[in-house]
Scaffold this active site. Structure first.
Site, PDB file in Angstrom:
ATOM      1  N   TYR A 239      -9.829 -10.923  -6.527  1.00 36.77           N
ATOM      2  CA  TYR A 239      -8.855 -11.146  -7.593  1.00 36.77           C
ATOM      3  C   TYR A 239      -9.086 -12.477  -8.302  1.00 36.77           C
ATOM      4  O   TYR A 239      -8.663 -12.654  -9.444  1.00 36.77           O
ATOM      5  CB  TYR A 239      -7.436 -11.064  -7.030  1.00 36.77           C
TER       6      TYR A 239
ATOM      7  N   HIS B  90      -2.468   2.046  -6.161  1.00 30.81           N
ATOM      8  CA  HIS B  90      -3.248   0.875  -5.782  1.00 30.81           C
ATOM      9  C   HIS B  90      -3.453  -0.068  -6.968  1.00 30.81           C
ATOM     10  O   HIS B  90      -3.660  -1.274  -6.776  1.00 30.81           O
ATOM     11  CB  HIS B  90      -4.605   1.306  -5.204  1.00 30.81           C
TER      12      HIS B  90
ATOM     13  N   LYS C  43      -1.663  -1.800   7.924  1.00 26.32           N
ATOM     14  CA  LYS C  43      -2.848  -1.142   8.474  1.00 26.32           C
ATOM     15  C   LYS C  43      -3.127  -1.646   9.883  1.00 26.32           C
ATOM     16  O   LYS C  43      -2.899  -2.801  10.203  1.00 26.32           O
ATOM     17  CB  LYS C  43      -4.071  -1.426   7.585  1.00 26.32           C
TER      18      LYS C  43
ATOM     19  N   ARG D 198       0.855  -1.180   0.000  1.00 21.67           N
ATOM     20  CA  ARG D 198       0.000   0.000   0.000  1.00 21.67           C
ATOM     21  C   ARG D 198       0.899   1.242   0.000  1.00 21.67           C
ATOM     22  O   ARG D 198       2.070   1.174   0.384  1.00 21.67           O
ATOM     23  CB  ARG D 198      -0.887   0.027   1.242  1.00 21.67           C
TER      24      ARG D 198
ATOM     25  N   HIS E  74      -4.095  -8.678   4.009  1.00 23.02           N
ATOM     26  CA  HIS E  74      -5.544  -8.605   4.170  1.00 23.02           C
ATOM     27  C   HIS E  74      -5.962  -9.251   5.483  1.00 23.02           C
ATOM     28  O   HIS E  74      -5.398 -10.274   5.888  1.00 23.02           O
ATOM     29  CB  HIS E  74      -6.255  -9.327   3.020  1.00 23.02           C
TER      30      HIS E  74
ATOM     31  N   ARG F 129      -0.885  -2.596  -6.785  1.00 24.56           N
ATOM     32  CA  ARG F 129      -1.222  -3.611  -5.769  1.00 24.56           C
ATOM     33  C   ARG F 129      -2.170  -4.650  -6.382  1.00 24.56           C
ATOM     34  O   ARG F 129      -1.998  -5.855  -6.183  1.00 24.56           O
ATOM     35  CB  ARG F 129      -1.851  -2.915  -4.565  1.00 24.56           C
TER      36      ARG F 129
END
Length: 293
Positions: free
Chosen positions: A274, A239, A170, A146, A265, A242
């Site tokens: 995806y 992004h 995150k 990210r 994630h 990514r």
């Protein structure tokens, strides 16, 4: 004042980013304006589920996308969970409210063949900034980082001996990403050029000519510029790289749980989008190749 207490809770207890704080505050302010227009005053402790549903309908009638409405509803639910946690009320009036069904949009990504053209383009200059920009884009594509994670990287996060990179993700979740010998070589080449050209540096890996840390808009501008030649892309942001990393991994047989862990994630559902991308490509191949398709 309950709004302000909620924002402080997000900041100090939930460790949310400033971007999240601002987004939540705006959503609550918009909800407050609607409530005041309907009932004259805003008292979160007396608001019922019917009024929240009316607001959701109002947002849809204004033409907001379902994803936007669902995000705002999520803010309201989080706000009321906070009030419950602080024992200010017993029942969350938003708990059983469902937002509009959102259409699943497949993420934009760069084909590997197009990515090779981007990385071999002569748009990268031979000076420090050109070398930095090339390494930055390669690293995003090779690791799926990210933007936040990229700009917070420090030299010490790269372990050349074990071929790994430490990433602070995150919600303060750290992960270790394996990197290839080629990435190690790119790292060493970049460091050599950077240390020769930039004095009084911050400890961050990616810096400007004045030695200060990169910022979000600058990273976006760099990526946007060098993806501009990919005409099939409607979005040219960090992004997208990514998304491209995840797609190329799955296309080449990577196990979905491994991709989930590499991306950082929290749940598998975030990674499964995806698989839809790869299935869409598979379906296209089938339709074009089979005479009875």
């Amino acid at each position: 004042m309950l709004k302000e207490k909620f924002i402080k809770y997000l900041r100090y207890e939930k460790n949310c980013s400033s971007h999240t704080e601002i987004s939540y505050f705006k959503d609550l302010a918009q909800f407050q304006m609607y409530v005041e227009s309907e009932v004259g005053q805003f008292d979160p402790l007396t608001i019922g589920s019917d009024l929240i549903r009316m607001w959701i309908v109002h947002l849809m009638e204004q033409g907001n996308k379902s994803s936007t409405v669902n995000r705002k509803l999520s803010t309201i639910k989080s706000f009321y969970r906070f009030l419950q946690k602080k024992e200010m009320l017993d029942i969350n009036p938003a708990i059983y409210i469902q937002g509009p069904k959102k259409e699943q949009q497949l993420p934009n990504f760069v084909k590997h063949s197009d990515m090779l053209k981007v990385l071999s383009s002569d748009s990268f200059t031979d000076n420090f900034e050109g070398v930095r920009n090339l390494f930055l884009i390669e690293l995003l594509y090779l690791t799926g980082l990210r933007t936040d994670e990229l700009i917070m990287l420090k030299d010490t996060d790269i372990d050349l001996c074990s071929n790994t990179m430490h990433v602070h993700g995150k919600r303060n979740k750290d992960r270790i990403i394996p990197i290839s010998p080629k990435t190690n070589l790119l790292f060493s080449e970049y460091i050599k050029v950077r240390n020769h050209n930039v004095e009084n540096r911050t400890p961050y890996l990616f810096v400007r000519k004045n030695g200060k840390q990169l910022y979000h808009r600058m990273v976006y501008a760099i990526v946007n510029k060098h993806l501009s030649d990919v005409k099939t892309l409607s979005v040219k942001s960090p992004h997208v790289l990514r998304h491209s990393f995840a797609t190329v991994m799955l296309d080449n047989g990577a196990e979905i749980n491994a991709v989930k862990n590499l991306l950082g994630h929290a749940s598998l559902s975030s990674t499964q989008i995806y698989t839809h991308v790869t299935f869409k490509k598979l379906k296209k191949v089938y339709n074009n190749a089979h005479p009875r398709a």
